[in-house]
Design an enzyme around this catalytic site. Structure first.
Site, mmCIF file in Angstrom:
data_model
loop_
_atom_site.group_PDB
_atom_site.id
_atom_site.type_symbol
_atom_site.label_atom_id
_atom_site.label_comp_id
_atom_site.label_asym_id
_atom_site.label_seq_id
_atom_site.Cartn_x
_atom_site.Cartn_y
_atom_site.Cartn_z
ATOM 1 C CB SER A 128 -0.715 0.037 1.304
ATOM 2 O OG SER A 128 -1.258 -1.102 1.623
HETATM 3 N N1 SAH Z 1 -0.001 -5.281 4.015
HETATM 4 C C1 SAH Z 1 0.742 -5.723 2.734
HETATM 5 C C2 SAH Z 1 -0.240 -5.824 1.872
HETATM 6 C C3 SAH Z 1 -1.132 -6.198 1.601
HETATM 7 S S1 SAH Z 1 -1.768 -6.580 -0.427
HETATM 8 C C4 SAH Z 1 2.033 -5.305 2.894
HETATM 9 O O1 SAH Z 1 2.676 -3.961 3.758
HETATM 10 O O2 SAH Z 1 2.252 -5.416 2.236
HETATM 11 C C5 SAH Z 1 -3.262 -7.484 0.192
HETATM 12 C C6 SAH Z 1 -2.829 -8.900 0.788
HETATM 13 O O3 SAH Z 1 -3.467 -10.164 1.061
HETATM 14 C C7 SAH Z 1 -1.818 -9.601 -0.582
HETATM 15 O O4 SAH Z 1 -0.602 -10.654 0.178
HETATM 16 C C8 SAH Z 1 -2.682 -10.904 -0.431
HETATM 17 O O5 SAH Z 1 -2.471 -12.555 -0.713
HETATM 18 C C9 SAH Z 1 -3.247 -11.052 1.148
HETATM 19 N N2 SAH Z 1 -4.478 -11.433 1.273
HETATM 20 C C10 SAH Z 1 -5.778 -11.664 0.235
HETATM 21 N N3 SAH Z 1 -7.102 -12.700 0.994
HETATM 22 C C11 SAH Z 1 -6.267 -12.497 1.740
HETATM 23 C C12 SAH Z 1 -6.991 -13.507 3.009
HETATM 24 N N4 SAH Z 1 -8.189 -14.473 2.811
HETATM 25 N N5 SAH Z 1 -6.401 -14.153 4.248
HETATM 26 C C13 SAH Z 1 -5.069 -13.783 4.599
HETATM 27 N N6 SAH Z 1 -4.258 -12.716 3.273
HETATM 28 C C14 SAH Z 1 -5.392 -12.528 2.539
#
Ligand code: SAH
Length: 249
Positions: free
Chosen positions: A99
């Protein structure tokens, strides 16, 4: 030339190399510190611009300190390292995104954590948001559904010395009941609704910060507050665009 006569120059060469390396490192650290300061300034500017939606014009001082401390360039893919401190989202592998710093700072601020907090993050991604939280709370539990990303983030956080972060591979929709209740929950992928399990795993008086909305349609960054009496209050803070929360739920 005898081996002995080689020893002295070699030692000098080694010492010289170490000295140059440490000067280079110190220089690089200075450059990164300046870049982080510029990033924080850009984030603060956006906070001011969005004051009317957020309800405050500046970040909590501890959040600023955390943003200044975490080396974001170590969380982005090598090709994007030179952009690490720009106030914008960057691509990760597996079609995921780290993000924008403003959003990371804002979500952290809205979560209202304290040094005693035990926090759940859903969506570890690169581990950057987890590292920011790690600077501010007692323990971070973070769940990532894409195994390769979760394993990479776990290793990265370990190498950087973030010892109070535990990463698990799994579907964060269901939370992490073994460590519940949590003092704050941050979801960094967009859900169509707030998972009931997460609300159950939140302590009374505490908050969930989560983007809510259909994929590619308008999403809102939502803050849910569970009152001390268990009553739920919700507020939409800002339109946002996150990758979707996946999984079989
Ligand atoms: N917080 C992260 C960015 C998040 S991007 C950072 O600081 O880099 C969103 C992330 O959520 C992705 O890596 C994706 O694979 C994960 N994601 C999506 N659905 C999910 C779920 N049901 N449970 C856990 N992770 C999930």
């Amino acid at each position: 030339m005898s081996i002995y006569s080689l020893k002295v120059p070699l030692r000098f060469v080694l010492l010289g190399t170490i000295a140059i390396m440490s000067v280079t490192n110190t220089f690089a650290e200075g450059v990164y510190k300046d870049k982080r300061q510029q990033m924080v300034d850009a984030v603060e500017q956006m906070m001011e611009m969005t004051e009317s939606s957020i309800g405050k014009a500046s970040l909590n001082k501890r959040v600023v300190e955390a943003m200044m401390a975490v080396p974001r360039h170590k969380f982005v893919p090598p090709d994007y390292q030179s952009h690490a401190y720009e106030n914008r989202p960057l691509p990760l592998s597996h079609q995921q995104t780290i993000s924008q710093p403003y959003i990371v700072a804002l979500m952290t601020d809205l979560a209202a954590v304290t040094p005693e907090s035990v926090v759940l993050e859903v969506g570890t991604g690169s581990g950057y948001q987890a590292a920011i939280l790690s600077e501010l709370v007692s323990h971070v539990y973070s769940i990532e559904i894409v195994e390769a990303l979760g394993l990479q983030a776990r290793l990265r956080l370990q190498k950087l010395g973030y010892e109070n972060v535990t990463v698990k591979i799994g579907d964060g929709y269901y939370g992490w009941s073994e460590h519940a209740p949590f003092d704050a929950i941050l979801v960094t992928a967009a859900a169509e609704h707030i998972p009931e399990q997460l609300i159950q795993q939140l302590k009374p008086g505490c908050r969930i910060v989560i983007p809510v909305g259909e994929q590619k349609m308008a999403q809102s960054l939502r803050v849910l507050i569970k009152g001390l009496d268990g009553e739920i209050e919700q507020r939409d803070v800002l339109p946002v665009a996150f990758v979707p929360l996946t999984g079989k739920h």
